[in-house]
Motif scaffolding. Structure first.
Motif, PDB file in Angstrom:
ATOM      1  N   GLY A 174      20.934  43.295  37.608  1.00 31.44           N
ATOM      2  CA  GLY A 174      20.455  43.230  39.366  1.00 31.44           C
ATOM      3  C   GLY A 174      21.357  45.055  40.009  1.00 31.44           C
ATOM      4  O   GLY A 174      20.750  45.936  40.347  1.00 31.44           O
ATOM      5  N   VAL A 175      22.452  44.439  40.197  1.00 29.61           N
ATOM      6  CA  VAL A 175      23.282  45.835  40.179  1.00 29.61           C
ATOM      7  C   VAL A 175      23.433  46.768  39.921  1.00 29.61           C
ATOM      8  O   VAL A 175      22.720  47.885  39.926  1.00 29.61           O
ATOM      9  CB  VAL A 175      24.714  45.385  40.397  1.00 29.61           C
ATOM     10  CG1 VAL A 175      25.651  46.521  40.708  1.00 29.61           C
ATOM     11  CG2 VAL A 175      24.475  44.212  41.067  1.00 29.61           C
ATOM     12  N   GLN A 186      18.471  52.516  40.812  1.00 26.27           N
ATOM     13  CA  GLN A 186      16.854  53.356  41.681  1.00 26.27           C
ATOM     14  C   GLN A 186      17.442  54.174  42.570  1.00 26.27           C
ATOM     15  O   GLN A 186      17.294  55.750  43.039  1.00 26.27           O
ATOM     16  CB  GLN A 186      16.391  52.228  42.618  1.00 26.27           C
ATOM     17  CG  GLN A 186      15.830  51.066  42.015  1.00 26.27           C
ATOM     18  CD  GLN A 186      14.621  52.059  41.357  1.00 26.27           C
ATOM     19  OE1 GLN A 186      13.319  52.474  41.955  1.00 26.27           O
ATOM     20  NE2 GLN A 186      14.469  51.640  39.199  1.00 26.27           N
ATOM     21  N   ILE A 187      18.859  54.505  43.140  1.00 20.32           N
ATOM     22  CA  ILE A 187      19.394  54.790  43.583  1.00 20.32           C
ATOM     23  C   ILE A 187      19.479  56.960  42.809  1.00 20.32           C
ATOM     24  O   ILE A 187      18.836  57.787  43.879  1.00 20.32           O
ATOM     25  CB  ILE A 187      21.360  54.933  44.082  1.00 20.32           C
ATOM     26  CG1 ILE A 187      21.185  53.968  44.833  1.00 20.32           C
ATOM     27  CG2 ILE A 187      21.819  56.518  44.369  1.00 20.32           C
ATOM     28  CD1 ILE A 187      22.250  53.687  45.336  1.00 20.32           C
ATOM     29  N   PRO A 197      26.699  60.409  40.200  1.00 18.36           N
ATOM     30  CA  PRO A 197      27.360  59.578  38.975  1.00 18.36           C
ATOM     31  C   PRO A 197      27.000  57.985  39.920  1.00 18.36           C
ATOM     32  O   PRO A 197      26.973  57.971  40.275  1.00 18.36           O
ATOM     33  CB  PRO A 197      29.797  59.493  39.156  1.00 18.36           C
ATOM     34  CG  PRO A 197      29.032  60.668  40.203  1.00 18.36           C
ATOM     35  CD  PRO A 197      28.114  60.635  41.155  1.00 18.36           C
ATOM     36  N   PHE A 198      26.310  57.677  38.553  1.00 18.64           N
ATOM     37  CA  PHE A 198      25.907  56.226  37.774  1.00 18.64           C
ATOM     38  C   PHE A 198      26.886  55.290  38.319  1.00 18.64           C
ATOM     39  O   PHE A 198      26.865  54.297  39.402  1.00 18.64           O
ATOM     40  CB  PHE A 198      25.608  56.275  36.516  1.00 18.64           C
ATOM     41  CG  PHE A 198      25.103  54.384  36.421  1.00 18.64           C
ATOM     42  CD1 PHE A 198      23.964  54.092  37.023  1.00 18.64           C
ATOM     43  CD2 PHE A 198      25.600  53.536  35.412  1.00 18.64           C
ATOM     44  CE1 PHE A 198      23.216  53.046  37.145  1.00 18.64           C
ATOM     45  CE2 PHE A 198      25.446  52.043  35.672  1.00 18.64           C
ATOM     46  CZ  PHE A 198      23.891  51.951  36.367  1.00 18.64           C
ATOM     47  N   SER A 199      28.153  55.543  38.520  1.00 17.00           N
ATOM     48  CA  SER A 199      29.348  54.794  38.845  1.00 17.00           C
ATOM     49  C   SER A 199      29.763  55.031  40.433  1.00 17.00           C
ATOM     50  O   SER A 199      29.707  53.798  41.411  1.00 17.00           O
ATOM     51  CB  SER A 199      30.478  55.090  38.123  1.00 17.00           C
ATOM     52  OG  SER A 199      30.679  56.272  38.517  1.00 17.00           O
ATOM     53  N   ASP A 200      29.149  55.895  41.146  1.00 14.30           N
ATOM     54  CA  ASP A 200      29.107  55.894  42.548  1.00 14.30           C
ATOM     55  C   ASP A 200      28.072  54.753  42.834  1.00 14.30           C
ATOM     56  O   ASP A 200      27.583  54.118  44.046  1.00 14.30           O
ATOM     57  CB  ASP A 200      29.132  57.085  42.765  1.00 14.30           C
ATOM     58  CG  ASP A 200      30.122  58.173  42.692  1.00 14.30           C
ATOM     59  OD1 ASP A 200      31.176  57.294  42.652  1.00 14.30           O
ATOM     60  OD2 ASP A 200      29.525  59.471  42.871  1.00 14.30           O
TER      61      ASP A 200
END
Length: 137
Positions: free
Chosen positions: A82-83, A89-90, A94-97
């Motif tokens: 889910g996270v 979607q953001i 970076p994906f980590s952020d």
């Protein structure tokens, strides 16, 4: 004063490594966390990169002890499907952020404490560096 902060990996490394520029402010933040006047959370996905850098700077055994102390003192947000879907979607940065942002939002953190305050522009949570957060107390 709002007391729940979500801390990015760079601030955690500032706490542990004396020659980093944010070390002094990060240590003050850590002191407040240890005195339990601030509730702090970290993202579980940051732990492997923190472990690698801590091992490089202080050795394997001390890095493991430090990580154990972090897990004992901080809430650790877990990252599941889910996270990840929300983070995707953001879309920008970076994906980590994005993962950290989603975890902070789900934890209802008051602030994201980071040295990169512009990294979380799409977050509803205010970003602030450690020194400014401590000044606001």
């Amino acid at each position: 004063m709002k007391n729940h902060v979500f801390i990015d990996a760079e601030i955690v490394l500032d706490m542990a490594i004396a020659d980093r520029s944010g070390h002094k402010a990060a240590l003050k933040l850590l002191d407040a966390i240890e005195k339990q006047s601030i509730r702090a959370s970290i993202c579980s996905t940051d732990l492997p990169s923190m472990q690698a850098e801590l091992t490089r700077c202080m050795g394997k055994d001390d890095a493991r002890v430090y990580l154990q102390a972090l897990v004992d003192a901080f809430d650790v947000a877990t990252v599941g499907e889910g996270v990840c879907r929300q983070a995707l979607q953001i879309g920008d940065g970076p994906f980590s952020d994005a993962v950290l942002q989603v975890c902070a939002e789900q934890a209802a953190a008051d602030y994201i404490v980071t040295s990169r305050t512009g990294a979380f522009k799409r977050s509803n949570i205010k970003t602030i560096d450690a020194a400014r957060y401590l000044q606001s107390k």
